[in-house]
Design an enzyme around this catalytic site. Structure first.
Site, short mmCIF file in Angstrom:
data_model
loop_
_atom_site.label_atom_id
_atom_site.label_comp_id
_atom_site.label_asym_id
_atom_site.label_seq_id
_atom_site.Cartn_x
_atom_site.Cartn_y
_atom_site.Cartn_z
N PHE A 169 1.17 -0.89 -0.12
CA PHE A 169 0.32 0.15 0.07
C PHE A 169 0.86 1.21 0.01
CE2 PHE A 169 -0.10 2.52 3.69
CZ PHE A 169 0.50 2.28 5.13
N LYS A 170 2.47 1.70 0.50
CA LYS A 170 3.01 2.39 0.42
C LYS A 170 2.87 2.96 -0.71
CE LYS A 170 5.53 1.29 4.86
NZ LYS A 170 4.34 0.39 5.29
N ASP A 171 2.51 2.36 -2.33
CA ASP A 171 2.78 2.62 -3.63
C ASP A 171 1.32 3.87 -3.17
OD1 ASP A 171 4.34 1.16 -4.95
OD2 ASP A 171 2.92 -0.18 -5.01
#
Ligand SMILES: *Cc1c(COP(=O)(O)O)cnc(C)c1O
Length: 482
Positions: A107-109
């Site tokens: 999810f850090k994208d």
């Protein structure tokens, strides 16, 4: 919209300034001084990129409309394969918000694809011409997501330091094969703390700053204390709510609960911001692994970091000091003086206790629970066998905690990584003997479950390795000055 510091109520800066500076003076964090009101009726049918544009516009008021439009369109369309904010039903009343359809499968994208563009634009807005050199110490996911976000951007260089013996085979190859002329990757002899301490030392070293300044270079960090990393994460709470409403899973205006696998408290704080903007959020449920300092805090009001640190199968949540909690403390206590006091106490004694009024405000929005590795593994197996849903080790922690915290409202579990990023642990949870290599494990996992591994992971062992330098922690300074 102005931003203030969690530790100094007098300071006010623009959003560009908050993003370029990262940290406020005295180690404070920048927070918005108020929350823009969401226009739920007009937002509910927007595609993800257009919704992102609307959310960002309310906070980043000194960015041009053109920039926000083109940045969100470029990032949240193609790069996420049309699956930004993908929300799927898992069982009755339980949904997964799959946040791992971006380029690095975590999810850090969402934040690290956008944040670099926000930084480049902020420098333009402020008329700054220096080169920004980003240093990142990482135990895995952040390093790759940051490399992918900052590669080949004008005026930016990025150096990533990861522990030589502390990442998975996949995580190592994701970083070592990174393309781009402005990227540099180092393995550091030692564990994550050795890498992190080395990088922190460089940030604190005034002689490094002075030498770089003379070459028109400024150091910066990509970690989640920067406001530019938080704001993109608000968007998917809205998007998921609108999808549930569209399917009739929630009556318009009625609340939805969200359960969030939590480490540094960034992702879940973005949910709190969505609620402050007017999204009907019931409870935000903070899910921790065996490093359950946040569970205890939310239940009792005492934050006590003086405890054993466990290495778990959900490594991105192995954290004892959750930096972004400081922001929530400011919003709920309303007092920078109190926050500064608690943070000083934490630094000096390893613990602090908030007052009853602040705790009551926190508990009005948050609940908490935790799952150890065995409970997480049982959850992976149960979700697969009962619901045909395959999840990773971090998401499994949240599914477990969600079950114990169900209300009448629908529950959305944030799914933060692809199960194929941790194929050996996922296979073991399904009762299979996992092969030694991650790549063999990916193939077995596909054979067993019928789920396809993301192409970006499957093809990793065929890409040329560009970086294989191993350095000692003491050499991080020289690397940063290169
Ligand atoms: C970083 C990360 C988390 C924790 O998110 P925070 O914003 O640090 O709370 C959870 N799951 C995965 C897979 C992550 O990479």
């Amino acid at each position: 919209m102005q931003f203030q510091s969690t530790r100094d109520s007098a300071l006010r800066v623009s959003s560009s300034e908050a993003i370029v500076r990262g940290l406020a003076p005295k180690s404070g964090l920048f927070v918005p001084e108020s929350f823009p009101k969401a226009d739920l009726e007009n937002w509910k049918s927007l595609p993800y990129p257009a919704l992102a544009e609307q959310v960002l516009k309310g906070f980043l008021t000194d960015y041009s409309a053109d920039f926000l439009h083109s940045a969100t369109a470029a990032i949240y369309g193609e790069a996420f394969g049309g699956k930004a904010g993908e929300t799927v039903k898992v069982s009755d009343g339980v949904y997964a918000l799959e946040l791992w359809h971006g380029p690095t499968c975590a999810f850090k994208d969402y934040a690290l694809q956008l944040m670099p563009k926000l930084l480049v634009e902020a420098k333009k807005n402020l008329g700054r011409t220096e080169t920004t050199r980003i240093l990142v110490a990482t135990s895995g996911d952040t390093g790759k997501a940051a490399l992918a976000g900052y590669a080949d951007l004008d005026g930016i260089e990025i150096e990533v330091f990861y522990p030589n013996a502390g990442t998975s085979e996949i995580q190592h190859l994701q970083m070592a094969t990174q393309k781009g002329d402005n990227v540099q990757v180092y393995a550091v002899e030692g564990n994550f703390d050795d890498a992190q301490t080395g990088v922190k030392r460089v940030f604190a070293d005034e002689s490094v700053a002075a030498e770089l300044e003379a070459r028109h270079i400024r150091l910066s960090s990509a970690n989640s204390i920067n406001w530019g990393r938080l704001v993109p994460q608000i968007v998917y709470y809205f998007y998921a709510y609108f999808r549930l409403a569209e399917q009739g899973a929630v009556a318009w205006g009625k609340p939805v609960d969200f359960c969030v696998p939590t480490g540094n408290f960034g992702d879940i704080l973005a949910g709190y911001y969505a609620k402050q903007m007017g999204l009907p959020v019931g409870k935000l449920i903070c899910a921790s692994n065996k490093n359950n300092v946040l569970t205890d805090f939310i239940k009792t009001g005492t934050y006590d970091a003086r405890r054993t640190f466990y290495k778990t199968t959900s490594p991105s949540m192995d954290i004892l000091i959750s930096s972004n909690l400081e922001r929530l403390l400011l919003h709920t206590s309303g007092s920078a003086e109190k926050v500064e006091g608690w943070m000083q106490e934490l630094a000096a004694t390893g613990k602090y206790t908030v007052d009853a009024e602040t705790l009551a405000k926190i508990q009005a929005s948050f609940a908490a629970g935790y799952a150890d590795d065995a409970a997480g593994a049982a959850e992976i197996r149960a979700r697969f066998e009962r619901n045909g849903y395959l999840c990773d080790t971090h998401t499994a922690v949240a599914f477990h905690v969600a079950e114990a915290n169900r209300s009448d409202a629908p529950m959305v579990v944030l799914s933060t990584a692809s199960p194929f990023k941790f194929p050996r642990d996922v296979l073991a949870a399904l009762g299979e003997t996992a092969p030694e290599s991650d790549f063999a494990a990916m193939a077995v996992l596909t054979a067993k479950t019928g789920a396809a591994a993301p192409a970006s992971l499957r093809e990793l062992d065929k890409l040329p390795v560009r970086f294989n330098t191993v350095i000692e922690p003491a050499e991080i300074r020289a690397a940063a000055l290169r």
